[in-house]
Scaffold this motif. Structure first.
Motif, PDB file in Angstrom:
ATOM      1  N   ARG A   1      -1.078  10.645   3.279  1.00  0.00           N
ATOM      2  CA  ARG A   1      -2.295   9.862   3.472  1.00  0.00           C
ATOM      3  C   ARG A   1      -2.154   8.482   2.843  1.00  0.00           C
ATOM      4  N   ASP A   2      -3.080   7.601   3.247  1.00  0.00           N
ATOM      5  CA  ASP A   2      -3.126   6.253   2.685  1.00  0.00           C
ATOM      6  C   ASP A   2      -3.608   6.273   1.234  1.00  0.00           C
TER       7      ASP A   2
ATOM      8  N   ASP B   1      -1.635   8.064 -16.914  1.00  0.00           N
ATOM      9  CA  ASP B   1      -0.358   8.626 -17.330  1.00  0.00           C
ATOM     10  C   ASP B   1      -0.444  10.151 -17.404  1.00  0.00           C
TER      11      ASP B   1
ATOM     12  N   PRO C   1      -8.054   5.757   8.483  1.00  0.00           N
ATOM     13  CA  PRO C   1      -6.596   5.643   8.324  1.00  0.00           C
ATOM     14  C   PRO C   1      -5.862   6.958   8.594  1.00  0.00           C
ATOM     15  N   ILE C   2      -6.231   7.618   9.672  1.00  0.00           N
ATOM     16  CA  ILE C   2      -5.620   8.907  10.025  1.00  0.00           C
ATOM     17  C   ILE C   2      -5.035   8.785  11.425  1.00  0.00           C
TER      18      ILE C   2
ATOM     19  N   PHE D   1      -1.104  10.849 -12.865  1.00  0.00           N
ATOM     20  CA  PHE D   1      -2.089  11.628 -12.135  1.00  0.00           C
ATOM     21  C   PHE D   1      -2.763  10.760 -11.080  1.00  0.00           C
TER      22      PHE D   1
ATOM     23  N   TYR E   1       4.834  -3.940   3.662  1.00  0.00           N
ATOM     24  CA  TYR E   1       4.368  -3.427   2.380  1.00  0.00           C
ATOM     25  C   TYR E   1       5.094  -2.123   2.030  1.00  0.00           C
ATOM     26  N   ASP E   2       4.690  -1.539   0.900  1.00  0.00           N
ATOM     27  CA  ASP E   2       5.345  -0.315   0.436  1.00  0.00           C
ATOM     28  C   ASP E   2       5.295   0.773   1.492  1.00  0.00           C
ATOM     29  N   ASN E   3       6.243   1.673   1.434  1.00  0.00           N
ATOM     30  CA  ASN E   3       6.234   2.898   2.229  1.00  0.00           C
ATOM     31  C   ASN E   3       6.065   2.635   3.726  1.00  0.00           C
TER      32      ASN E   3
ATOM     33  N   MET F   1       0.832  -1.199   0.000  1.00  0.00           N
ATOM     34  CA  MET F   1       0.000   0.000   0.000  1.00  0.00           C
ATOM     35  C   MET F   1       0.870   1.255   0.000  1.00  0.00           C
ATOM     36  N   LEU F   2       0.502   2.180  -0.840  1.00  0.00           N
ATOM     37  CA  LEU F   2       1.281   3.407  -0.926  1.00  0.00           C
ATOM     38  C   LEU F   2       0.826   4.424   0.117  1.00  0.00           C
ATOM     39  N   ARG F   3       1.755   5.286   0.490  1.00  0.00           N
ATOM     40  CA  ARG F   3       1.411   6.483   1.251  1.00  0.00           C
ATOM     41  C   ARG F   3       1.767   7.652   0.336  1.00  0.00           C
TER      42      ARG F   3
ATOM     43  N   VAL G   1       4.516   0.429   5.479  1.00  0.00           N
ATOM     44  CA  VAL G   1       3.203   0.009   5.961  1.00  0.00           C
ATOM     45  C   VAL G   1       3.287  -1.482   6.277  1.00  0.00           C
TER      46      VAL G   1
ATOM     47  N   THR H   1      10.518   0.611  -7.170  1.00  0.00           N
ATOM     48  CA  THR H   1      10.473   0.627  -5.705  1.00  0.00           C
ATOM     49  C   THR H   1       9.138   1.108  -5.149  1.00  0.00           C
ATOM     50  N   HIS H   2       8.292   1.646  -6.027  1.00  0.00           N
ATOM     51  CA  HIS H   2       7.022   2.255  -5.620  1.00  0.00           C
ATOM     52  C   HIS H   2       7.214   3.495  -4.768  1.00  0.00           C
ATOM     53  N   GLU H   3       8.405   4.002  -4.728  1.00  0.00           N
ATOM     54  CA  GLU H   3       8.642   5.224  -3.974  1.00  0.00           C
ATOM     55  C   GLU H   3       7.961   6.386  -4.688  1.00  0.00           C
ATOM     56  N   ILE H   4       7.251   7.200  -3.909  1.00  0.00           N
ATOM     57  CA  ILE H   4       6.644   8.413  -4.467  1.00  0.00           C
ATOM     58  C   ILE H   4       7.712   9.501  -4.378  1.00  0.00           C
TER      59      ILE H   4
ATOM     60  N   ARG I   1       1.383   2.036  10.171  1.00  0.00           N
ATOM     61  CA  ARG I   1       2.345   2.825   9.401  1.00  0.00           C
ATOM     62  C   ARG I   1       3.423   3.295  10.365  1.00  0.00           C
TER      63      ARG I   1
END
Lengths: 98, 1000, 199
Positions: free
Chosen positions: A12-13, A22, C135-136, A55, B247-249, A1-3, B251, A74-77, B278
Motif C-alpha cells: 500500500r501507499d 523507533d 491509491p488502490i 514502527f 520517487y521512492d519504490n 513516497m514509500l510503498r 512511484v 535507499t528508503h527500501e523497506i 506506481r
C-alpha cells in the motif's frame, strides 16, 4: 513516497500509514519504575545509516502496528512484521544488540 | 493577419487544412494545426521573442523542444495568464495570445538594455558585493529596483478559473518517452500481456522520427508500431504527459496536460491532471538533447541548435533562414545541413574538426554545401538578429583559435556542440551519470533496481540499435514482472534503412576569443544570463566545487534547470581547472523535470475541499438554527447561535448565562468515543489512566487523565463501565485519533498478552449535553423509563433509557459545573433526539449553546481543556495531583517523577480575574511581576472569557509559584498590542467551588 | 426502531451532475438501508469463532483481508487479523443472532451500523472516478469481484468493495459523508455522472 507491504492488507501507499517511532526501544515493565531505563526507552535513539527498525501503523487499513526494517539510505523497506508477533520481539532484541 | 513568408509550400507534419490565427505582442499571425507557437512565429519570420533575464539582451528561439532556454513567453489573460512558457512547447490553437517578457517599454526597444552595455560591472555576485555592503539597509533599499530590473514574466493576479484533477495509476511496465526506442519497448512489453503505460511529453508519438523528412520508411514503421500499440488493450498511451518526478519504490509523478492545447478546457474537463503512478518496472527512453557551443554573441536571435533547424524544416515545413551557416564539432549536424540544403537553401558548414570523414565531405559537396573544416565560428555579428559570423581557423587538438579567416554572411546559425542523454529521472533517484570522454557525454552508470535505460538515452546514435535495445528492454522488463515473452515479441513488421551512424566528435565546449576581435559576451546558461566569464570569475574566487559554482553563478538554476548549459559549464570549468570532468561530478537533479503548475499539484484540494470536514449528525439543524461554526481538527462545531443584532460576544454571554439560570444544550458529538471491551479491559485502563478504573462499578463513569510516556498530560475524558468487560471511553475532540492510535500501540507493541478490543465508535454515536438547573426536569420529561431521583441516578451515574422509540445512553457528567447529562444515541437518531429536546425544552427556558459558551462555563469552573493540556503541563501543574494514583504504576508514572517535572518552581495553574470590570483579557498574554516586563515573565494566560456569573473577564493561566500567589495582583502583558492589564490571582474555581449545583 | 436519518439527506439530489452532456459514465447512489456489525476475536481462538459464525450465518468466513465473502444480501469483510465486519440489509437480525449464540468471551460484538455511510459507484468509469482519490489498483486482475480494501480518499478513511464488474461500494465514516459526497460528485463532473435515488 514509500510503498509498504502490510502483512495483512498487501502493498500500500505510505499515505495509509503513520510512522510510530523507533522500534529498537521498548518500554520497560510498568512495575519497573527505574528512571534511567525509562529515560533510555523514551528519549534515547540511535541514528543508523542503513537498516533502521521502526514502527508504522497501518492506520487507514487494518490498524495493525507493524515492525518495519527500512534502509535509511535507499528508503527500501526490507521487511514488515505485525508488531505483536513474538518473532518481532526476538527481532527487536537482535536489532538492539546490532 | 499576414501570409507565412518562411513556410515551405509543401511538406511537414502540419495540417494545412486547418489554418489558425494567433497573436504575439498584439500582432496577428497565421499558422497551422500541428505548429508550435515557436514554429508558427518562425514561419512568419518572427525571431525576436523576448529579453534576457539580467542583461535584457534580445533573444530568439534556440531549440524546438522543452529544453528551450530563450523563447519564454506569457500566455493567455486574466486568471489564465501563464508566464515563462517555452514557445517551443506550446501547441498552437486558434486565438492563442502570447506576449514577450522582461522588456520595457517594448520588445524591440528595451531601455533596460543599458545594463548590457555596462555588463562587465554586473558579473556574478555583483548585487551582493555592491549592495549588501557594510549596512544591510543598503540591500533593503536597492532590492526592489534590482528585482524590477531582472526577471521573467509576471505572475497572474486573478484566481485561476480552471479545474485540476488528481489520479492514481498502476502498471507493470512504465515506459518514459514515446520516441522510437520507447515505442519499441512498450510494444515488446505490451505483447507479453503486461500492463504498460507509455508516457510522451509531446502531443505526437515518434520523438526524433518526427524531425526526419516526411514520407520516409521510418514513417511507415511508426504507423505500424503505433497502430499495434493502440490495438493492445493492456497498453495505455499517454501523450501531452510528462514524468516529472521519480520517487521512492518506483512511484512516479506525472503531469497530463489535458486542456493546454485548447483555448479553454472543454466543459467540466480539467486543465491538467496530476498522476501518481506506481510501476513494477520502468524503461527510460528519454532520448537526448543537443547542446550549444559557447562563442561570442552566441545568444543572438537567429542562432539555434542544429537539431532544432532540422526539426523546423522537416516537421513544420518552416525555413528558419535563407542563408544558413552550420557550426559543429561533430557529425550529427550534417543531417540538418543536408535536409536544409535539400530544401534549396544556401548552407555552409563550419566544422572545427580538421578531419571530416570523406563520406560527409562527399555528401556536402554533392548537396552544394560549402565546407570549412578546421575552423570555428568565433562570434556572431548583428544587433537584433545574426547578420554574419566571424570564422577563424581552429586547432582542435589544442583547442586554440587562429587567425580570422573570413566573414560569412548569414541569417541563421545552427550550432551543434554534441549531445546529452536525458538522465534526470535516474539522477533524481541518486544515480549519478558518469562522463564518457570518447563520446563526450554523460551516460548512465549505476542503474537503480527496477530501472532500464534504452535508446538515445544510452547515448546510442544508431536508430536500428536503438529500436533493438527498446524491444529488448521492454521484453526483459515484462519478464521481470513475471510475464512470458514469446520469441517473436521483438520483431516489427515494418523496417527502415538505417541512417548513417555518426559518432565522431571533438569535444570543445567554448571557443576562445579571437585575437584582437574585441570583447563579446559568450553565454553558457542563456536563461539566467550566465556567461563564460562568470564561470572564470567564480573559479578565481574559489568556488571550485560544482555545487558552489552553480549557486554562485546561478548556472542551471533557471526554469530550464540547465538542460542545455550544465554539461558545457562542467566542460569549461574542468578545462579551466585542468581536471577531468568526472572529477568535478555533477549537481543534484531534483523533481520536477520541467516546470509544472502549482495548481496541478494542489489538484481539487483547494477552497472548501482543502481538507475534508467532519459534521455532527445534527449539523443541518445547527445550520438552520443560524449557528456560526468553528473548526476543531477536521470537525465543524457550532461556535455560537447569534440572534438578530447580536455580536458574537453578546451571543455566547447570553447562552452561558441561560445555562447557569435555566437549561442549555450543546452538541458534543465530536468527542472521541472508544469502546474498550474484553476480559482485560479493566487492567488495561488501569495501566493507561493515572487513576484507577478497576474499582469503577458498573453503571458509573469516572473522569480520567492519560499521560504520555514522558510524564506530560496527554488527554482527558470520562470513561463509563457498561458491563464487567465493557467500558465506554470518551476523549477530547482533537485528541481522539491520537489517543486511539496510542492505545493500539500499547496493546500491540507492549502488552500483546492483554485481551482487549478497541473500537472507535466516534461516528456511531450522536451526543448532546444538557446542562443547567432545569436540566433534570427537561431530561426527565423526555426519558420516561429512567428514575432521575438523585439517589437513584447520582452524579457520575450511567443509565439506559428511551426518548419515544429512540434508545439513549445517559451519563450524569458535567463540564459546566451545572446539573448536567450527556445523552448518547446512535448517529442516525441524533437529529430526532435534538429535535425532541428542542421541542420539549421551551417551557424550561432551553437555549442551545455553542463551544464559546461551553468554554466560558468550563473556565468559570476551572476545568482544563486543550489550552491547558498543551504538551508541556503535568498533572500537578494543572492542580490535578490527586488524580495520580499512588497504588499502581501507569504509562508516564515513572518519568512524571523526573527532576524537571517535580520542580517546585514550575508554572502552575491559577485563576485570574481582571482587576477592573471594564477591561478584557487576552489568551497568550505574558504574566509578569508588576512593572517588571522582562524576558519570558513568570507565566502566561492560557484561556480567557467574560464570566456572566462574575460580571468581568476571567482567565486561566500558569504562573510560577501557582496558588501561593493567591490574592496578589500581577501584570498581564501583551506586547503585540502594547497592552498591560492588572490581574488578580485567585482559585480557578470561580463558580460554585463546592459543587453544590452539580450534585443537586 | 425509528428510521435512521441519512447523513446525506441535506445534499442528496438525484439527477445529472455538471453540464457535461455526454452519456453518464458513472451512476452514484446511497445504499441507505444497510446495517453493519463488527465481531472481534482473539488470536488463539479466532478460527474456532469463525466456525461458530459459519454455522450461525450459514456462510463461509473470509480467509484474508483481500477478499470479502458475499452471500445473498450479506457481505463479510475480514478488516483485521481477528476482526470481521458483517454487512446486511437493515432488517437483518444479525445482532439478535450474535446475542443468542452465546459466543461468550471468545467474541466482542459491536454494532457500528450508524457509523458508516455506504455509497455505490457504478458504471464504466466508476473505477476511474474512485482512482481520482483512491491509491488502490482497481484493475480486474488485482481487484476482482468481492475484493475489498481499506484505504483513504482525500484524507477520509474508506472501505472499498468491488461488488460487480464495474460496481463498487464505498463505506465512509458518517461524519465525513457529506464531504465525501461533495468530493465524489465533484470528481465525477468530468466523467459524466448521474445520481439516482437511494436504494
Amino acid at each position: 513516497m514509500l510503498r509498504i507491504t502490510c502483512p495483512f492488507c498487501g502493498e500500500r501507499d505510505q499515505v495509509e500509514f503513520a510512522y510510530g517511532g523507533d522500534a529498537a526501544s521498548v518500554f520497560p515493565d510498568l512495575a519497573d519504575a527505574d528512571l534511567d531505563r525509562w529515560t533510555d526507552a523514551v528519549f534515547m535513539r540511535d541514528n543508523p545509516r542503513g537498516d533502521h527498525r521502526e514502527f508504522w501503523q497501518h492506520q487507514h487499513g487494518c490498524r495493525q502496528w507493524l515492525y518495519v526494517v527500512r534502509d535509511t539510505v535507499t528508503h527500501e523497506i526490507k521487511s514488515t512484521l505485525p508488531a505483536r508477533e513474538p518473532r518481532r520481539a526476538a527481532a527487536t532484541h537482535e536489532g538492539r544488540k546490532g | 493577419m499576414s501570409a507565412q513568408p518562411c513556410r515551405l509550400a509543401r511538406g511537414g507534419r502540419i495540417d494545412r487544412s486547418r489554418a489558425l490565427s494567433f497573436e504575439f505582442d498584439g500582432r496577428s499571425y497565421a499558422g497551422f494545426a500541428g505548429d508550435t507557437l515557436a514554429s508558427a512565429l518562425l514561419a512568419n519570420g518572427v525571431h525576436l521573442i523576448g529579453r534576457s533575464f539580467k542583461y535584457h539582451r534580445p533573444r530568439g528561439i534556440y531549440t524546438a523542444g522543452l529544453e528551450e532556454p530563450n523563447a519564454l513567453v506569457s500566455l493567455r489573460r486574466g486568471g489564465r495568464h501563464e508566464p515563462n512558457v517555452a514557445a517551443t512547447t506550446v501547441e498552437l490553437f486558434d486565438g492563442l495570445e502570447a506576449r514577450s517578457q522582461n522588456s520595457w517599454p517594448a520588445l524591440d526597444f528595451d531601455l533596460m538594455r543599458v545594463i548590457d552595455r555596462v555588463s562587465r560591472v554586473f558579473a556574478s555576485g555583483f548585487y551582493y558585493k555592491t549592495f549588501m555592503g557594510p549596512t544591510r539597509g543598503a540591500w533593503m533599499f536597492y532590492e526592489k529596483f534590482i528585482r524590477r530590473a531582472t526577471g521573467f514574466g509576471t505572475p497572474p493576479l486573478e484566481r485561476d478559473p480552471d479545474r485540476y484533477e488528481k489520479g492514481h495509476a498502476f502498471c507493470d511496465v512504465l515506459v518514459v518517452g514515446g520516441g522510437a526506442s520507447g515505442l519499441a519497448a512498450a510494444l515488446a512489453a505490451g505483447r507479453s500481456g503486461a500492463r504498460v503505460v507509455l508516457v510522451e511529453d509531446g502531443a505526437d508519438l515518434g520523438g526524433s522520427l518526427l524531425s526526419r523528412p516526411t514520407g520516409g520508411d521510418t514513417d511507415a514503421w511508426l504507423r505500424t508500431v503505433v497502430g499495434e500499440l493502440r490495438r493492445l488493450p493492456n497498453v495505455r498511451l499517454m501523450t501531452r504527459t510528462t514524468v516529472f518526478g521519480a520517487y521512492d519504490n518506483l512511484v512516479f509523478g506525472l503531469l497530463e496536460r489535458v486542456g493546454d492545447h485548447l483555448p479553454v478546457p472543454a466543459p467540466e474537463q480539467p486543465r491538467q491532471r496530476y498522476w501518481v503512478l506506481r510501476a513494477r518496472q520502468v524503461v527510460l527512453a528519454t532520448g537526448m538533447l543537443e547542446r550549444p557551443i559557447v562563442f561570442g554573441n552566441n545568444d543572438l536571435p537567429g542562432v539555434m541548435l542544429a537539431s532544432a533547424g532540422r526539426s523546423y524544416v522537416n516537421r513544420f515545413a518552416v525555413i528558419p533562414g535563407r542563408k544558413i551557416v552550420v557550426f559543429t564539432n561533430n557529425d550529427t549536424a550534417y543531417a540538418a545541413a543536408l535536409d536544409l540544403a535539400a530544401s534549396g537553401i544556401e548552407v555552409a558548414v563550419v566544422d572545427l574538426r580538421s578531419a571530416v570523414s570523406a563520406e560527409l565531405q562527399h555528401d556536402a559537396r554533392h548537396a552544394g554545401i560549402a565546407l570549412h573544416p578546421g575552423c570555428a565560428v568565433a562570434r556572431a555579428n548583428g544587433g537584433m538578429h545574426v547578420r554574419s559570423v566571424e570564422v577563424c581557423t581552429f586547432d582542435s587538438a589544442q583547442a586554440t583559435i587562429g587567425d580570422a579567416k573570413l566573414r560569412l554572411p548569414c541569417d541563421l546559425l545552427l550550432v551543434s556542440g554534441g549531445w546529452t542523454p536525458t538522465l534526470q529521472l535516474l539522477g533524481q533517484r541518486g544515480a549519478k551519470p558518469v562522463y564518457d570522454e570518447k563520446r563526450a557525454m554523460f551516460v548512465a552508470a549505476e542503474i537503480p533496481r527496477g530501472y532500464r535505460v534504452t535508446g538515445s538515452a544510452t547515448g546510442e546514435p544508431g536508430l536500428r540499435l536503438r529500436v533493438a535495445s527498446g524491444l529488448k528492454q521492454g521484453s526483459t522488463a515484462a519478464q521481470a514482472c513475471g510475464f512470458a515473452v514469446s520469441p517473436d515479441a521483438e520483431s516489427v513488421g515494418a523496417t527502415f534503412h538505417d541512417e548513417r551512424i555518426m559518432t565522431d566528435i571533438t569535444p570543445v565546449a567554448a571557443i576562445p576569443d579571437p585575437p584582437d576581435a574585441g570583447y563579446r559576451k559568450k553565454f553558457v546558461d542563456f536563461q539566467h544570463d550566465v556567461g563564460f566569464d562568470d564561470i572564470a570569475l567564480a573559479l578565481r574566487e574559489g568556488y571550485e566545487s560544482i555545487e558552489h559554482l552553480k549557486r554562485y553563478t546561478t548556472l542551471g538554476m533557471a526554469l530550464d534547470q540547465g538542460k542545455t548549459s550544465s554539461v558545457n559549464a562542467l566542460a569549461i570549468a574542468a578545462r579551466m581547472l585542468g581536471r577531468p570532468i568526472n572529477e568535478l561530478g555533477t549537481t543534484t537533479f531534483r523533481p520536477p523535470y520541467r516546470p509544472i503548475a502549482i495548481g496541478a499539484l494542489a489538484g481539487p484540494e483547494t477552497g472548501l475541499h482543502f481538507k475534508p470536514i467532519r459534521r455532527s449528525p445534527m449539523h443541518e439543524l445547527h445550520a438552520r438554527n443560524g449557528a456560526v461554526f468553528t473548526t476543531a481538527g477536521f470537525w465543524l462545531r457550532p461556535w455560537y447561535y447569534p440572534k438578530p443584532g447580536e455580536s458574537p460576544r453578546d451571543a455566547y454571554i447570553r447562552e452561558a448565562d441561560a445555562v447557569r439560570k435555566a437549561v442549555g444544550m450543546v452538541d458534543v458529538s465530536s468527542l472521541g468515543k472508544i469502546d474498550v471491551q474484553g476480559p482485560d479491559a479493566a487492567e488495561f485502563l488501569n495501566r493507561v489512566y493515572t487513576n484507577g478504573f478497576d474499582t469503577l462499578v458498573i453503571g458509573k463513569a469516572r473522569y480520567g487523565v492519560m499521560l504520555r510516556p514522558d510524564g506530560i498530560v496527554a488527554d482527558d475524558g470520562t470513561t463509563s463501565r457498561l458491563s464487567e468487560n465493557h467500558y465506554f471511553m470518551t476523549t477530547t475532540t482533537v485528541g481522539a485519533g491520537k489517543v486511539m492510535t496510542f492505545l493500539e500501540y500499547l496493546l500491540q507493541t507492549a502488552w500483546p498478552e492483554l485481551r482487549v478490543q478497541l473500537t472507535s465508535v466516534t461516528s456511531q454515536w450522536a451526543a448532546i449535553a444538557v446542562a443547567g438547573p432545569r436540566g433534570r426536569d427537561l431530561v426527565a420529561a423526555l426519558v420516561r423509563d429512567v428514575d432521575f431521583e438523585n439517589a437513584a441516578f447520582p452524579f457520575m451515574g450511567v443509565r439506559h433509557g428511551h426518548v419515544g422509540a429512540i434508545p439513549v445512553r445517559l451519563l450524569r457528567v458535567s463540564f459546566s459545573g451545572e446539573m448536567a447529562y450527556e445523552l448518547y444515541t446512535p448517529a442516525g437518531f441524533g437529529e430526532a433526539l435534538w429535535q425532541a429536546l428542542s421541542d420539549a425544552g421551551q417551557p424550561f427556558g432551553l437555549v442551545v449553546y455553542g463551544v464559546e459558551a461551553l468554554g466560558a462555563l468550563r473556565i468559570e469552573k476551572g476545568h482544563v481543556a486543550g489550552a491547558e493540556i498543551e504538551g508541556r503541563t503535568t498533572l500537578a501543574d494543572m492542580g490535578l495531583a490527586r488524580m495520580a494514583s499512588k497504588k499502581k504504576e501507569y504509562i508516564g508514572s515513572a518519568l512524571s517523577r523526573r527532576e524537571g517535572l517535580i520542580d517546585g518552581n514550575r508554572q502552575q495553574l491559577v485563576g485570574l480575574e481582571a482587576a477592573s470590570s471594564a477591561v478584557a483579557l487576552r489568551a497568550g498574554a505574558i504574566l509578569c511581576e508588576p512593572g517588571r516586563h522582562q524576558g519570558h515573565g513568570i507565566g502566561f494566560v492560557s484561556s480567557v472569557t467574560y464570566s456572566p456569573a462574575l460580571g468581568r473577564h476571567i482567565a486561566m493561566g500558569f504562573v510560577a509559584g501557582g496558588m501561593s500567589r493567591e490574592g496578589t495582583v500581577i501584570d498581564a502583558v501583551f506586547p503585540l498590542r502594547g497592552e498591560v492589564t492588572a490581574v488578580r490571582v485567585r482559585s480557578p474555581h470561580f463558580v460554585d467551588p463546592e459543587g453544590v449545583r452539580l450534585n443537586a | 426502531m425509528p428510521e435512521q436519518r441519512s447523513a446525506l439527506a441535506s445534499v442528496y439530489k438525484p439527477g445529472r451532475v455538471g453540464v457535461y452532456d455526454g452519456p453518464a459514465q458513472v451512476v452514484l447512489f446511497e445504499r441507505a438501508n444497510r446495517t453493519l456489525v463488527q465481531v472481534s476475536g482473539w488470536p488463539g481462538s479466532f478460527r474456532e469463532l469463525c466456525r461458530k459464525l459459519e454455522t450461525l450465518l450459514a456462510c463461509r468466513m473470509p480467509e484474508d483481508g483481500l477478499k470479502a465473502i458475499s452471500q445473498g444480501q450479506r457481505s463479510i469483510f475480514r478488516v483485521g487479523p481477528e476482526r470481521l465486519w458483517v454487512a446486511g440489509p437493515s432488517d437483518d437480525d444479525l445482532l439478535m443472532r450474535f446475542d443468542g449464540a452465546a459466543l461468550g468471551e471468545e467474541a466482542v460484538v459491536t454494532e457500528i451500523g450508524h457509523s458508516r455511510t455506504i455509497v455505490r459507484a457504478a458504471g464504466a468509469e466508476a473505477r476511474t472516478l474512485l482512482n481520482r482519490g483512491l491509491p488502490i489498483d482497481l484493475d480486474f486482475t488485482a481487484f476482482p469481484v468481492d475484493a475489498f480494501a481499506q484505504s483513504v480518499i482525500h484524507h477520509m478513511p474508506v472501505l472499498v468493495h468491488r461488488v460487480g464488474d464495474s460496481d463498487f461500494d464505498v463505506y465512509v465514516a458518517r461524519d465525513y459523508a457529506v464531504s465525501f459526497w461533495e468530493w465524489l460528485t465533484g470528481a465525477a463532473r468530468s466523467l459524466g455522472c448521474q445520481i439516482s435515488g437511494p436504494e
